[in-house]
Design a protein around this motif. Sequence first.
Motif, PDB file in Angstrom:
ATOM      1  N   SER A   1     145.078-109.048 -29.638  1.00  0.00           N
ATOM      2  CA  SER A   1     144.733-110.004 -28.618  1.00  0.00           C
ATOM      3  C   SER A   1     145.406-111.239 -28.535  1.00  0.00           C
ATOM      4  O   SER A   1     145.383-112.031 -27.690  1.00  0.00           O
ATOM      5  CB  SER A   1     143.097-110.325 -28.767  1.00  0.00           C
ATOM      6  OG  SER A   1     142.301-109.275 -28.520  1.00  0.00           O
TER       7      SER A   1
ATOM      8  N   LEU B   1     138.158-108.035 -23.064  1.00  0.00           N
ATOM      9  CA  LEU B   1     139.232-107.070 -23.713  1.00  0.00           C
ATOM     10  C   LEU B   1     139.479-107.513 -25.050  1.00  0.00           C
ATOM     11  O   LEU B   1     139.580-106.596 -25.761  1.00  0.00           O
ATOM     12  CB  LEU B   1     140.429-107.469 -22.801  1.00  0.00           C
ATOM     13  CG  LEU B   1     140.603-106.921 -21.559  1.00  0.00           C
ATOM     14  CD1 LEU B   1     141.691-107.410 -20.563  1.00  0.00           C
ATOM     15  CD2 LEU B   1     140.644-105.302 -21.357  1.00  0.00           C
TER      16      LEU B   1
ATOM     17  N   TYR C   1     147.377-111.394 -25.400  1.00  0.00           N
ATOM     18  CA  TYR C   1     146.543-111.908 -24.172  1.00  0.00           C
ATOM     19  C   TYR C   1     146.442-113.351 -24.139  1.00  0.00           C
ATOM     20  O   TYR C   1     146.155-113.854 -22.999  1.00  0.00           O
ATOM     21  CB  TYR C   1     145.138-111.148 -24.325  1.00  0.00           C
ATOM     22  CG  TYR C   1     145.003-109.755 -24.007  1.00  0.00           C
ATOM     23  CD1 TYR C   1     144.992-109.549 -22.751  1.00  0.00           C
ATOM     24  CD2 TYR C   1     144.783-108.854 -24.611  1.00  0.00           C
ATOM     25  CE1 TYR C   1     144.863-108.204 -22.054  1.00  0.00           C
ATOM     26  CE2 TYR C   1     144.857-107.425 -24.540  1.00  0.00           C
ATOM     27  CZ  TYR C   1     144.978-107.077 -23.328  1.00  0.00           C
ATOM     28  OH  TYR C   1     144.766-105.840 -22.752  1.00  0.00           O
TER      29      TYR C   1
END
Length: 417
Positions: A59, A50, A62
């Motif tokens: 990101s 991802l 994440y």
Amino acid sequence: MPEIRNFTLNFGPQHPAAHGVLRLVLEMDGEVIERADPHIGLLHRATEKLAESKPYSQSIGYMDRLDYVSMMCNEHAYVLAIERLLGVEPPLRARWIRTMFDEITRILNHLMWIGAHGLDIGAMTVFLYAFREREDLMDCYEAVSGTRMHATYYRPGGVYRDLPEEMPRHTASPRRGDRETQRLNRAREGSLLDFVERFTDRFPGCVDEYETLLTDNRIWKQRTVGIGVVPPERALQLGLTGAMLRGSGIEWDLRKKQPYEMYADVDFDIPVGVNGDCYDRYLVRVEEMRQSNRIVRQCVDWLRANPGPVMLDDAKLAAPTRESMKEDMEALIHHFKLFTEGYCVPEGETYAAVEAPKGEFGIYLVSDGANKPYRVKIRAPGFVHLSSINEMVQGHMLADVVAVIGTQDIVFGEVDR
């Protein structure tokens, strides 16, 4: 004929002591473990893949969700890797704030660990004690980022914003009268730094309470002494890091050996075990809480005395202020472009590691000059530790498997990344 007593037993993935979706296939002779085969992949969220499909800054959130008990430490490694490729260094105040929140995160992680590990082995009270202190530190997360867990507070070039001048307050409710509300708000009069300072004053006494419950408790010692022993040479061969390695007697800590942020400027000790068993790892982590408390206090003192910027004054990295965004069309377009397209990072590769609460958490980042990474590889400590579980539980009883999972401090977000 002797009775054959070989079993193959499924442990997890729904077992409450599996610390996530761990499935262990145990081959047993009676109640003695002969082999443990860990099956992972039941929580696979493809974080690395991802991250390769999104701009760098998208990101960061994440990373919080990998080891979801050590949120800001995960962000830290990722943000450090981006900063190294960009060739930038955040302002001094931002580096001190990061150091302080890394240690707050370490205490948060160890409180979760001691509560869950105690509960697994049968000590229920310590879980309730540990979560009492976790609540205060979660409020610190909420004060700086607006959220209690997945903060996304660290940014390439600094942190999202400076420390707030006041803490959120409790309000009266049908379940809580005015007197109780006033008592709860007494610690919240003043800034975040005042709140953290009060916490550091009382936290050593809280750790004493945990130790009173566990350290000399004969049941606790029977369940942990001599269980899951890893000799120092074998710990190195298995790639163990953090408290798992230091519990075996090897004094290795990235904060001392490869200092990052402001760790070279703070005073703290590295606790080291002797026997490499579950009990030693427990003692190491308890002492780490005390040392983290020392570091947090030093950070509070420095941050009080030294105001300053917390983000680089670089329009390529830093978003415009909300005020200018409301008034200036250029700033609004800049904000939109920054958060949708992001910024291009020069070609290159780097590895940035931090001493996360569970061990060495590293990000290997490859850039091809675009606005999203070409490759992200996460070095998660929990994944490495889980690979040693077969060796640690052989010859032990079924109940000791639970103690070993607890001592490894496994969180499945980073194992199944």
